[in-house]
Write a protein that holds these residues in place. Structure first.
Motif, PDB file in Angstrom:
ATOM      1  N   TRP A 143      95.381  13.299  34.834  1.00  0.00           N
ATOM      2  CA  TRP A 143      95.648  12.384  35.952  1.00  0.00           C
ATOM      3  C   TRP A 143      96.961  11.670  35.681  1.00  0.00           C
ATOM      4  O   TRP A 143      97.182  11.170  34.572  1.00  0.00           O
ATOM      5  CB  TRP A 143      94.532  11.345  36.087  1.00  0.00           C
ATOM      6  N   SER A 172     101.628  17.985  50.487  1.00  0.00           N
ATOM      7  CA  SER A 172     100.690  16.906  50.149  1.00  0.00           C
ATOM      8  C   SER A 172     100.915  15.666  50.991  1.00  0.00           C
ATOM      9  O   SER A 172      99.985  14.907  51.247  1.00  0.00           O
ATOM     10  CB  SER A 172     100.817  16.543  48.667  1.00  0.00           C
ATOM     11  N   TYR A 197      94.167  15.683  44.512  1.00  0.00           N
ATOM     12  CA  TYR A 197      94.419  14.299  44.904  1.00  0.00           C
ATOM     13  C   TYR A 197      93.114  13.605  45.233  1.00  0.00           C
ATOM     14  O   TYR A 197      92.210  14.184  45.831  1.00  0.00           O
ATOM     15  CB  TYR A 197      95.308  14.253  46.155  1.00  0.00           C
ATOM     16  N   ASP A 198      93.049  12.340  44.845  1.00  0.00           N
ATOM     17  CA  ASP A 198      91.915  11.482  45.179  1.00  0.00           C
ATOM     18  C   ASP A 198      92.501  10.264  45.889  1.00  0.00           C
ATOM     19  O   ASP A 198      93.672   9.915  45.670  1.00  0.00           O
ATOM     20  CB  ASP A 198      91.216  11.058  43.873  1.00  0.00           C
ATOM     21  N   ALA A 199      91.727   9.617  46.733  1.00  0.00           N
ATOM     22  CA  ALA A 199      92.210   8.412  47.416  1.00  0.00           C
ATOM     23  C   ALA A 199      91.038   7.520  47.767  1.00  0.00           C
ATOM     24  O   ALA A 199      89.905   7.989  47.944  1.00  0.00           O
ATOM     25  CB  ALA A 199      92.958   8.777  48.694  1.00  0.00           C
ATOM     26  N   ILE A 218      96.224   6.235  45.970  1.00  0.00           N
ATOM     27  CA  ILE A 218      96.096   7.699  45.955  1.00  0.00           C
ATOM     28  C   ILE A 218      96.417   8.123  44.521  1.00  0.00           C
ATOM     29  O   ILE A 218      97.310   7.543  43.897  1.00  0.00           O
ATOM     30  CB  ILE A 218      97.100   8.368  46.925  1.00  0.00           C
ATOM     31  N   TRP A 219      95.673   9.110  44.033  1.00  0.00           N
ATOM     32  CA  TRP A 219      95.869   9.563  42.655  1.00  0.00           C
ATOM     33  C   TRP A 219      96.031  11.072  42.626  1.00  0.00           C
ATOM     34  O   TRP A 219      95.436  11.784  43.433  1.00  0.00           O
ATOM     35  CB  TRP A 219      94.663   9.161  41.792  1.00  0.00           C
ATOM     36  N   LYS A 220      96.818  11.519  41.638  1.00  0.00           N
ATOM     37  CA  LYS A 220      97.161  12.938  41.542  1.00  0.00           C
ATOM     38  C   LYS A 220      96.785  13.471  40.170  1.00  0.00           C
ATOM     39  O   LYS A 220      97.142  12.894  39.145  1.00  0.00           O
ATOM     40  CB  LYS A 220      98.679  13.053  41.770  1.00  0.00           C
ATOM     41  N   LYS A 221      96.079  14.585  40.156  1.00  0.00           N
ATOM     42  CA  LYS A 221      95.771  15.251  38.889  1.00  0.00           C
ATOM     43  C   LYS A 221      96.555  16.552  38.823  1.00  0.00           C
ATOM     44  O   LYS A 221      96.481  17.369  39.740  1.00  0.00           O
ATOM     45  CB  LYS A 221      94.271  15.538  38.777  1.00  0.00           C
TER      46      LYS A 221
END
Lengths: 80, 147
Positions: B135, B93, B51-53, B123-126
């Motif tokens: 992604w 998560s 996850y990125d945010a 927020i992004w999820k790979k």
């Protein structure tokens, strides 16, 4: 003037960096900076069109930027 | 009731601590949503998620959802905590918790909170599969009614 650019998720992977400081002309907007990035980086074509945030506030991209602004390029979100 | 907590963190989410932050003698109900990393997606084995945010904006947008919840469902306290970084299958998560006087607004507000979080918070999820990584970047709002 100098602005700080932030990239996330697939955009940061395509560019190979999460942030940069960049000199942009007076009157620049998030949208115009994005067009510049697209022209410079073939890796961005085919990727998602981002939304824009200015100083952590979502904006429509046409706002005129000011010295020291933090401009974020946000791919379509998907947490959870 | 004062408002709650809205955080992006890089460490394990302590669900008990999230609940403790919002429960109280005025809240007869606490509704909780816990999102865990699933080991399978559309028939493919998921190895892990990343996850990125945009953390400062994400926390601000989550606080805005907390305000929407109070205006829609009435007096309640809301907690939203999302973990970022690399998460293994089975790990938590995201946690959304709502404390209210009664169960009905607490449950409805909790559902509303997680749907809004997925739709609008940066927020992004790979997903990392055996055969590669991708992604998940859907147009904003497109998975508000995901099953």
């Amino acid at each position: 003037m100098k602005v700080k650019l932030l990239f996330f998720a697939s955009l940061s992977e395509r560019l190979g960096r999460r942030c940069e400081t960049r000199e942009v002309p007076e009157g620049a907007s998030a949208e115009s900076v994005w067009r510049l990035l697209l022209a410079e980086n073939p890796a961005l074509s085919g990727g998602p069109r981002p939304a824009f945030a200015r100083n952590a506030e979502q904006v429509d991209g046409r706002d005129v930027l000011e010295e020291g602004d933090e401009v974020a390029f946000l791919p379509p979100v998907g947490g959870g | 009731m004062p408002s709650g907590i809205f955080r992006i963190i890089e460490t394990r989410i302590d669900t008990g601590q999230v609940i403790a932050a919002i429960e109280g003698p005025d809240a007869g109900a606490v509704a909780l949503f816990v999102g865990n990393v699933r080991g399978e997606d559309q028939g493919r084995r998921v190895l892990r998620l990343e996850y990125d945010a945009y953390a400062p904006m994400a926390e601000r947008v989550m606080a805005g959802i907390g305000e929407e919840i109070v205006s829609r469902f009435g007096d309640c306290r809301v907690a939203m905590v999302h973990r970022i970084g690399r998460l293994e299958v089975g790990e938590t998560s995201v946690v959304v918790a709502v404390a209210a006087a009664h169960r009905s607004p607490a449950l409805e507000a909790c559902r509303y909170g997680i749907e809004r979080l997925k739709a609008v918070v940066p927020i992004w999820k790979k997903q990392c599969f055996e055969e590669g990584e991708v992604w998940l970047e859907n147009p904003i709002g497109s998975h508000e009614h995901e099953p």
